[in-house]
Design a protein around this motif. Structure first.
Motif, PDB file in Angstrom:
ATOM      1  N   GLY A 189       0.888  -1.158   0.017  1.00 37.49           N
ATOM      2  CA  GLY A 189      -0.001   0.030  -0.081  1.00 37.49           C
ATOM      3  C   GLY A 189       0.743   1.114   0.001  1.00 37.49           C
ATOM      4  N   VAL A 190       2.260   1.236   0.341  1.00 44.41           N
ATOM      5  CA  VAL A 190       3.310   2.269   0.338  1.00 44.41           C
ATOM      6  C   VAL A 190       4.038   2.360  -0.734  1.00 44.41           C
ATOM      7  CG1 VAL A 190       4.647   3.658   1.757  1.00 44.41           C
ATOM      8  CG2 VAL A 190       2.592   2.738   2.788  1.00 44.41           C
ATOM      9  N   LEU A 191       4.777   1.040  -0.944  1.00 43.59           N
ATOM     10  CA  LEU A 191       5.824   0.920  -1.851  1.00 43.59           C
ATOM     11  C   LEU A 191       5.355   0.234  -3.181  1.00 43.59           C
ATOM     12  CD1 LEU A 191       8.535  -0.294   0.757  1.00 43.59           C
ATOM     13  CD2 LEU A 191       8.065   2.174  -0.001  1.00 43.59           C
ATOM     14  N   GLY A 192       6.168   0.302  -4.134  1.00 51.01           N
ATOM     15  CA  GLY A 192       5.727  -0.368  -5.262  1.00 51.01           C
ATOM     16  C   GLY A 192       4.714   0.460  -6.035  1.00 51.01           C
ATOM     17  N   GLU A 234      -6.918   5.081  -7.068  1.00 50.96           N
ATOM     18  CA  GLU A 234      -6.308   6.350  -6.474  1.00 50.96           C
ATOM     19  C   GLU A 234      -4.802   6.048  -6.232  1.00 50.96           C
ATOM     20  OE1 GLU A 234      -8.517   8.140  -3.403  1.00 50.96           O
ATOM     21  OE2 GLU A 234     -10.441   8.259  -4.639  1.00 50.96           O
ATOM     22  N   PRO A 235      -3.909   5.288  -7.245  1.00 46.18           N
ATOM     23  CA  PRO A 235      -2.765   5.037  -6.833  1.00 46.18           C
ATOM     24  C   PRO A 235      -1.818   5.996  -6.176  1.00 46.18           C
ATOM     25  CG  PRO A 235      -2.887   4.934  -9.353  1.00 46.18           C
ATOM     26  CD  PRO A 235      -4.342   5.380  -8.573  1.00 46.18           C
ATOM     27  N   GLU A 236      -2.143   7.275  -6.427  1.00 40.98           N
ATOM     28  CA  GLU A 236      -1.439   8.335  -5.822  1.00 40.98           C
ATOM     29  C   GLU A 236      -1.364   8.302  -4.432  1.00 40.98           C
ATOM     30  OE1 GLU A 236      -5.546   9.797  -6.293  1.00 40.98           O
ATOM     31  OE2 GLU A 236      -4.093   8.613  -7.759  1.00 40.98           O
ATOM     32  N   ARG A 272       1.793   9.665  -1.816  1.00 42.33           N
ATOM     33  CA  ARG A 272       1.452  10.906  -0.811  1.00 42.33           C
ATOM     34  C   ARG A 272       1.951  10.105   0.601  1.00 42.33           C
ATOM     35  NH1 ARG A 272       1.569  15.709   0.930  1.00 42.33           N
ATOM     36  NH2 ARG A 272       0.025  15.975   2.271  1.00 42.33           N
ATOM     37  N   ALA A 273       1.752   9.064   0.939  1.00 36.94           N
ATOM     38  CA  ALA A 273       2.163   8.476   2.143  1.00 36.94           C
ATOM     39  C   ALA A 273       3.653   8.477   2.366  1.00 36.94           C
ATOM     40  CB  ALA A 273       1.743   7.028   2.448  1.00 36.94           C
ATOM     41  N   ARG A 302       0.337   9.490   6.962  1.00 41.35           N
ATOM     42  CA  ARG A 302      -0.835   9.106   6.531  1.00 41.35           C
ATOM     43  C   ARG A 302      -0.994   9.861   5.152  1.00 41.35           C
ATOM     44  NH1 ARG A 302      -3.737  10.505  10.851  1.00 41.35           N
ATOM     45  NH2 ARG A 302      -5.128  11.426   9.484  1.00 41.35           N
ATOM     46  N   ALA A 303      -1.497   9.291   4.271  1.00 37.71           N
ATOM     47  CA  ALA A 303      -1.874  10.109   2.631  1.00 37.71           C
ATOM     48  C   ALA A 303      -2.615  11.107   2.965  1.00 37.71           C
ATOM     49  CB  ALA A 303      -2.313   9.130   1.640  1.00 37.71           C
ATOM     50  N   ASP A 304      -3.622  11.066   4.253  1.00 36.86           N
ATOM     51  CA  ASP A 304      -4.480  12.403   4.107  1.00 36.86           C
ATOM     52  C   ASP A 304      -4.275  13.407   5.123  1.00 36.86           C
ATOM     53  OD1 ASP A 304      -4.757  10.485   6.110  1.00 36.86           O
ATOM     54  OD2 ASP A 304      -7.020  10.776   6.372  1.00 36.86           O
TER      55      ASP A 304
END
Length: 375
Positions: free
Chosen positions: A199-202, A278-280, A284-285, A355-357
């Motif tokens: 969810g964060v890398l790749g 929403e892969p961005e 963002r994280a 956190r991405a948000d």
């Protein structure tokens, strides 16, 4: 007196400043949250909560049994197919927790006569898997492929190396490509826990193994949680279909555990589909983690450069770490507090999760509070 030794242990914890307590949080907590593992900010996303509610309405409050009896629903199978497709592997198997997934992968893939080479910084669930497995475990230096190679050369039978992809204490990443190369020279398998990478890398958050070019490899098995980036609950093992079939038949935490509740499956499935759209969020994280690190170090804190979304800030002592975290909380900021024995090097830390948000203002506020409360 029965269990009299418990009082002695409690006294020792108090003297060492290592007492842990539960703090139930309200649903509408006013705290700025940098303590949870909700890396993509999806735990309260309307699509995710509706996915949970819809699954509970359709399938009920619980799975009703183990996966091999009544606990496998069509929803479980759907999530497994979509996880495998997203991460680029042949198959996936969903468990009731990431902890159970790690116990399954390690114990089922390390039979009697095998060697397990385990990184010194591994998560407790991998360590417990090594303890329960019938193979022999050799613990090697942290993130050191050469140490893994030397350990493998001492053994002629089946072998597997076990490592976190992103270590939960400092947020540093394992050298996965190098570890895989070392394992291949000895015909060993590689099991990696991607709890903090998925969810964060790749690409689009497909995980650390995907980023290292190991997705779909027939000698690599990936475990992950559904409770971090996907904001739900549960865990999964991903890898070659024959490995997943083996786990169905041999992994005790799969065979004898009740299946993951449908609500958690529905939430995870909704979150996974949202991440596809929403892969961005993954990038963002990582950006937020980098911003936190840069501002904290500029303010004079000893912070470890993050490879994913975990930012570690060192504290002078366990007692001061506890007080620092409590003072942050009193000022409206929730942060994690890691102390021995949770930290392998004995150094206490505040642990922040990006956190991405998070907004620019929230990032600035977090850095300000950490500075103002520094012991």
């Amino acid at each position: 007196m029965a269990f009299g030794w418990i009082d002695e242990q409690a006294a020792l914890r108090r003297r060492a400043g290592l007492v842990r307590t539960l703090r139930p949080r309200p649903a509408d907590s006013p705290l700025l949250d940098l303590a949870s593992n909700d890396y993509l900010g999806l735990a309260h996303h309307p699509e995710v909560t509706e996915g949970a509610a819809r699954a509970a309405r359709e399938w009920g409050g619980g799975a009703t049994g183990s996966r091999l009896v009544t606990g496998s629903t069509e929803l479980h199978a759907e999530l497994e197919r979509e996880l495998a497709d997203f991460c680029g592997v042949e198959a996936a198997l969903v468990f009731s927790s990431g902890y159970a997934a790690n116990l399954a992968a390690v114990t089922a893939l390390a039979p009697h006569g095998s060697l397990i080479v385990s990184d010194a910084g591994n998560h407790a669930s991998l360590i417990d898997g090594c303890r329960l497995a019938r193979g022999t475990t050799q613990v090697v230096a942290h993130a050191d492929p050469e140490a893994v190679r030397k350990a493998l050369t001492t053994h002629d039978g089946p072998a597997v190396a076990v490592s976190d992809t992103v270590f939960s204490v400092d947020g540093d990443a394992a050298p996965l490509a190098e570890l895989a190369a070392v394992c291949r020279t000895r015909g060993a398998g590689l099991v990696v826990d991607d709890a903090h990478g998925f969810g964060v890398l790749g690409a689009g958050g497909r995980g650390a193994a995907h980023a290292a070019g190991l997705a779909g490899a027939d000698d690599v098995v990936v475990t992950l949680t559904l409770s971090k980036s996907l904001g739900s609950q549960g865990g999964a093992v991903l890898g070659p279909a024959r490995v997943i079939d083996h786990l169905v038949n041999a992994a005790r935490t799969f065979i004898f555990d009740t299946g993951l509740a449908p609500a958690a499956v529905g939430a995870a499935l909704a979150a996974l589909r949202l991440l596809r759209r929403e892969p961005e969020r993954a990038a963002r994280a990582r950006t937020v983690a980098g911003e936190l690190h840069a501002r904290l170090t500029a303010a004079g804190h000893e912070a470890v450069r993050p490879d994913a979304a975990v930012v570690s800030v060192r504290a002078p002592s366990p007692e001061q770490a506890v007080r620092w975290a409590a003072d942050c909380r009193a000022a409206g900021l929730a942060v994690g507090c890691f102390r021995p024995p949770s930290v392998p090097d004995g150094v206490s830390r505040l642990r922040l999760t990006a956190r991405a948000d998070l907004t620019e203002g929230q990032i600035e506020r977090a850095v300000q509070v950490i500075g103002e409360t520094r012991p």
